[in-house]
Motif scaffolding. Structure first.
Motif, PDB file in Angstrom:
ATOM      1  N   ARG A  81      43.026  81.613  -4.657  1.00  0.00           N
ATOM      2  CA  ARG A  81      43.452  80.225  -4.864  1.00  0.00           C
ATOM      3  C   ARG A  81      42.740  79.594  -6.051  1.00  0.00           C
ATOM      4  NH1 ARG A  81      42.499  75.074  -4.055  1.00  0.00           N
ATOM      5  NH2 ARG A  81      40.358  75.403  -3.340  1.00  0.00           N
ATOM      6  N   ARG A  82      41.500  79.989  -6.284  1.00  0.00           N
ATOM      7  CA  ARG A  82      40.715  79.415  -7.381  1.00  0.00           C
ATOM      8  C   ARG A  82      41.029  80.056  -8.733  1.00  0.00           C
ATOM      9  NH1 ARG A  82      35.871  76.458  -5.719  1.00  0.00           N
ATOM     10  NH2 ARG A  82      36.071  76.057  -3.484  1.00  0.00           N
ATOM     11  N   GLY A  83      41.815  81.154  -8.723  1.00  0.00           N
ATOM     12  CA  GLY A  83      42.247  81.718 -10.000  1.00  0.00           C
ATOM     13  C   GLY A  83      41.811  83.127 -10.300  1.00  0.00           C
ATOM     14  N   MET A  84      41.327  83.873  -9.288  1.00  0.00           N
ATOM     15  CA  MET A  84      40.987  85.283  -9.471  1.00  0.00           C
ATOM     16  C   MET A  84      42.144  86.137  -8.990  1.00  0.00           C
ATOM     17  SD  MET A  84      37.052  85.324  -8.066  1.00  0.00           S
ATOM     18  CE  MET A  84      36.691  86.999  -8.606  1.00  0.00           C
ATOM     19  N   CYS A  85      42.417  87.224  -9.688  1.00  0.00           N
ATOM     20  CA  CYS A  85      43.508  88.112  -9.285  1.00  0.00           C
ATOM     21  C   CYS A  85      43.119  89.553  -9.605  1.00  0.00           C
ATOM     22  CB  CYS A  85      44.793  87.731 -10.002  1.00  0.00           C
ATOM     23  SG  CYS A  85      46.264  88.419  -9.234  1.00  0.00           S
ATOM     24  N   LEU A  86      43.330  90.444  -8.654  1.00  0.00           N
ATOM     25  CA  LEU A  86      42.986  91.857  -8.804  1.00  0.00           C
ATOM     26  C   LEU A  86      44.248  92.711  -8.750  1.00  0.00           C
ATOM     27  CD1 LEU A  86      41.062  94.355  -8.748  1.00  0.00           C
ATOM     28  CD2 LEU A  86      40.972  94.071  -6.256  1.00  0.00           C
ATOM     29  N   VAL A  87      44.392  93.606  -9.725  1.00  0.00           N
ATOM     30  CA  VAL A  87      45.437  94.627  -9.687  1.00  0.00           C
ATOM     31  C   VAL A  87      44.739  95.940  -9.336  1.00  0.00           C
ATOM     32  CG1 VAL A  87      47.231  95.856 -10.959  1.00  0.00           C
ATOM     33  CG2 VAL A  87      46.814  93.429 -11.420  1.00  0.00           C
ATOM     34  N   LEU A 100      62.288  91.677  -8.554  1.00  0.00           N
ATOM     35  CA  LEU A 100      62.217  90.218  -8.586  1.00  0.00           C
ATOM     36  C   LEU A 100      61.497  89.666  -7.365  1.00  0.00           C
ATOM     37  CD1 LEU A 100      62.877  87.525  -9.889  1.00  0.00           C
ATOM     38  CD2 LEU A 100      65.160  87.630  -8.847  1.00  0.00           C
ATOM     39  N   ASP A 101      61.762  90.233  -6.189  1.00  0.00           N
ATOM     40  CA  ASP A 101      61.092  89.742  -4.986  1.00  0.00           C
ATOM     41  C   ASP A 101      59.594  90.038  -5.020  1.00  0.00           C
ATOM     42  OD1 ASP A 101      63.316  88.585  -3.894  1.00  0.00           O
ATOM     43  OD2 ASP A 101      63.833  90.288  -2.619  1.00  0.00           O
ATOM     44  N   ASN A 102      59.205  91.176  -5.596  1.00  0.00           N
ATOM     45  CA  ASN A 102      57.773  91.449  -5.771  1.00  0.00           C
ATOM     46  C   ASN A 102      57.139  90.411  -6.683  1.00  0.00           C
ATOM     47  OD1 ASN A 102      56.338  94.209  -4.805  1.00  0.00           O
ATOM     48  ND2 ASN A 102      58.556  94.525  -4.914  1.00  0.00           N
ATOM     49  N   LEU A 103      57.841  90.030  -7.739  1.00  0.00           N
ATOM     50  CA  LEU A 103      57.325  89.004  -8.643  1.00  0.00           C
ATOM     51  C   LEU A 103      57.238  87.649  -7.937  1.00  0.00           C
ATOM     52  CD1 LEU A 103      59.214  89.975 -11.930  1.00  0.00           C
ATOM     53  CD2 LEU A 103      56.797  90.356 -11.396  1.00  0.00           C
ATOM     54  N   ARG A 104      58.225  87.345  -7.118  1.00  0.00           N
ATOM     55  CA  ARG A 104      58.189  86.084  -6.361  1.00  0.00           C
ATOM     56  C   ARG A 104      56.980  86.040  -5.437  1.00  0.00           C
ATOM     57  NH1 ARG A 104      64.586  86.401  -5.198  1.00  0.00           N
ATOM     58  NH2 ARG A 104      65.317  84.935  -6.810  1.00  0.00           N
ATOM     59  N   LEU A 105      56.639  87.186  -4.850  1.00  0.00           N
ATOM     60  CA  LEU A 105      55.467  87.234  -3.984  1.00  0.00           C
ATOM     61  C   LEU A 105      54.191  86.940  -4.764  1.00  0.00           C
ATOM     62  CD1 LEU A 105      56.158  90.259  -1.612  1.00  0.00           C
ATOM     63  CD2 LEU A 105      55.952  87.856  -0.985  1.00  0.00           C
ATOM     64  N   GLY A 106      54.161  87.364  -6.041  1.00  0.00           N
ATOM     65  CA  GLY A 106      53.004  87.057  -6.871  1.00  0.00           C
ATOM     66  C   GLY A 106      52.804  85.565  -7.059  1.00  0.00           C
ATOM     67  N   ALA A 107      53.911  84.814  -7.043  1.00  0.00           N
ATOM     68  CA  ALA A 107      53.840  83.360  -7.214  1.00  0.00           C
ATOM     69  C   ALA A 107      53.607  82.630  -5.895  1.00  0.00           C
ATOM     70  CB  ALA A 107      55.129  82.855  -7.863  1.00  0.00           C
ATOM     71  N   TRP A 108      53.583  83.362  -4.779  1.00  0.00           N
ATOM     72  CA  TRP A 108      53.499  82.721  -3.471  1.00  0.00           C
ATOM     73  C   TRP A 108      52.260  81.840  -3.289  1.00  0.00           C
ATOM     74  CZ3 TRP A 108      55.887  80.797   0.392  1.00  0.00           C
ATOM     75  CH2 TRP A 108      55.226  80.555   1.601  1.00  0.00           C
ATOM     76  N   PRO A 109      51.047  82.259  -3.730  1.00  0.00           N
ATOM     77  CA  PRO A 109      49.887  81.368  -3.556  1.00  0.00           C
ATOM     78  C   PRO A 109      50.096  80.011  -4.225  1.00  0.00           C
ATOM     79  CG  PRO A 109      49.152  83.573  -4.113  1.00  0.00           C
ATOM     80  CD  PRO A 109      50.645  83.566  -4.303  1.00  0.00           C
ATOM     81  N   ARG A 110      50.743  79.977  -5.366  1.00  0.00           N
ATOM     82  CA  ARG A 110      51.017  78.710  -6.045  1.00  0.00           C
ATOM     83  C   ARG A 110      52.037  77.890  -5.260  1.00  0.00           C
ATOM     84  NH1 ARG A 110      52.827  79.972 -11.905  1.00  0.00           N
ATOM     85  NH2 ARG A 110      52.753  77.694 -12.014  1.00  0.00           N
ATOM     86  N   ARG A 111      53.054  78.569  -4.748  1.00  0.00           N
ATOM     87  CA  ARG A 111      54.066  77.850  -3.967  1.00  0.00           C
ATOM     88  C   ARG A 111      53.460  77.264  -2.704  1.00  0.00           C
ATOM     89  NH1 ARG A 111      59.740  80.383  -1.534  1.00  0.00           N
ATOM     90  NH2 ARG A 111      60.422  78.472  -0.500  1.00  0.00           N
ATOM     91  N   ARG A 112      52.599  78.036  -2.041  1.00  0.00           N
ATOM     92  CA  ARG A 112      51.959  77.557  -0.814  1.00  0.00           C
ATOM     93  C   ARG A 112      51.065  76.354  -1.089  1.00  0.00           C
ATOM     94  NH1 ARG A 112      48.732  82.035   2.368  1.00  0.00           N
ATOM     95  NH2 ARG A 112      47.568  81.968   0.412  1.00  0.00           N
ATOM     96  N   LEU A 157      50.330  88.270 -12.883  1.00  0.00           N
ATOM     97  CA  LEU A 157      50.457  87.169 -13.846  1.00  0.00           C
ATOM     98  C   LEU A 157      51.262  86.003 -13.284  1.00  0.00           C
ATOM     99  CD1 LEU A 157      51.056  89.207 -17.121  1.00  0.00           C
ATOM    100  CD2 LEU A 157      48.987  87.963 -16.472  1.00  0.00           C
ATOM    101  N   MET A 158      52.122  86.268 -12.310  1.00  0.00           N
ATOM    102  CA  MET A 158      52.894  85.190 -11.689  1.00  0.00           C
ATOM    103  C   MET A 158      51.992  84.179 -11.002  1.00  0.00           C
ATOM    104  SD  MET A 158      56.123  85.573 -12.342  1.00  0.00           S
ATOM    105  CE  MET A 158      56.909  84.532 -11.110  1.00  0.00           C
ATOM    106  N   ALA A 159      50.796  84.617 -10.605  1.00  0.00           N
ATOM    107  CA  ALA A 159      49.840  83.709  -9.966  1.00  0.00           C
ATOM    108  C   ALA A 159      49.116  82.823 -10.970  1.00  0.00           C
ATOM    109  CB  ALA A 159      48.818  84.515  -9.159  1.00  0.00           C
ATOM    110  N   LYS A 160      49.364  83.045 -12.256  1.00  0.00           N
ATOM    111  CA  LYS A 160      48.737  82.282 -13.340  1.00  0.00           C
ATOM    112  C   LYS A 160      47.214  82.301 -13.202  1.00  0.00           C
ATOM    113  CE  LYS A 160      50.268  78.284 -16.034  1.00  0.00           C
ATOM    114  NZ  LYS A 160      51.043  77.011 -15.987  1.00  0.00           N
ATOM    115  N   PRO A 161      46.637  83.505 -13.185  1.00  0.00           N
ATOM    116  CA  PRO A 161      45.193  83.606 -12.939  1.00  0.00           C
ATOM    117  C   PRO A 161      44.359  83.135 -14.129  1.00  0.00           C
ATOM    118  CG  PRO A 161      46.082  85.746 -13.517  1.00  0.00           C
ATOM    119  CD  PRO A 161      47.259  84.818 -13.409  1.00  0.00           C
TER     120      PRO A 161
END
Length: 248
Positions: A81-87, A100-112, A157-161
């Protein structure tokens, strides 16, 4: 420049065995920092300790600061949530779901968190990885190894880390795809995201990095500007595979 990530005296134990011995490193905003070293050096263990994703058999001590705050007590979800992301090196894609659905899941923390523009990175991801747009409706499990790595990066990257951590992004990929992946990693510098790169391919990692650390048997053996490490005789002989040819 103040570090976005600062690790001080990190120790990691598996039972009575210590795998990481007092590692310290830092990453500045917009900087690419690589950690290179052989198998078993503690690279992935260090990354998982920073992210808080160690398994139940491991314990860690030391200080991990992100955006000047001690995140040691924080769960993984709060770090994300604070902006860290691990691949992770396993990529952890949902194979039966579309690209596309995998990418949408990447954006889920922002949507929540209530971000109405949570999908605003999709165009950027498609620009970096045109093949993902071409295969948007294709199941992730049908992608090639290189395309799966692209999707793992795109999803992160969808999470905008603020800090993107990559664990062995070249693992198992053909040389041509490795060059493409590292070209994208280099281009990410212009977006302002900081990158901590764990990689066995020392040559590729140092080429795109600003700073580097050499990890051996759980210790930082060397560190410095990436160009200096790439010219260091010990690094050349041990990790760049040049040997006597380089000396000549």
């Amino acid at each position: 420049m103040e570090a976005i990530l600062e690790v001080q005296d990190l120790h990691v134990r598996y039972g009575k065995v210590e795998a990481v011995h007092g590692v310290s490193l830092s990453v500045a905003p917009g900087q690419i920092v690589s950690v290179i070293g052989p198998n078993g050096a503690g690279k992935s263990t260090t990354l998982n300790a920073i992210m808080g994703t160690m398994d139940g058999t491991a314990s860690s001590s030391g200080i991990v600061r992100f955006l000047c705050e001690d995140i040691g007590p924080m769960p993984v979800e709060e770090r994300v949530r604070r902006g860290m992301c691990l691949v992770p090196e396993t990529r952890e894609l949902f194979s039966s779901m579309s690209v596309l659905d995998n990418l949408r899941l990447g954006a889920w923390p922002r949507r929540r968190a209530g971000d109405r523009n949570c999908m605003d990175q999709l165009e950027t991801v498609y620009r970096l990885f045109p093949r993902l747009e071409e295969r948007a409706q294709q199941d992730a499990g049908t992608l090639s190894g290189g395309e799966r790595q692209m999707l793992a990066l795109g999803r992160a990257l969808m999470a905008k880390p603020k800090l993107l951590m990559l664990d062995e992004p070249s693992l198992g990929l053909a040389p041509l795809i490795v060059r493409e992946i590292f070209h994208v990693v280099s281009r990410l510098r212009s977006t302002g995201v900081a990158i901590l790169l764990i990689e066995q391919n020392a040559r590729a990692a140092l080429q795109v990095s600003d700073h580097g650390y050499v990890l051996e048997t759980g210790n930082v053996a060397l560190h410095g500007p990436a160009q200096e490490l790439a010219g260091n005789r010990r690094v050349i002989d041990t990790y760049l595979g040049l040997g006597r040819q380089a000396a000549a």
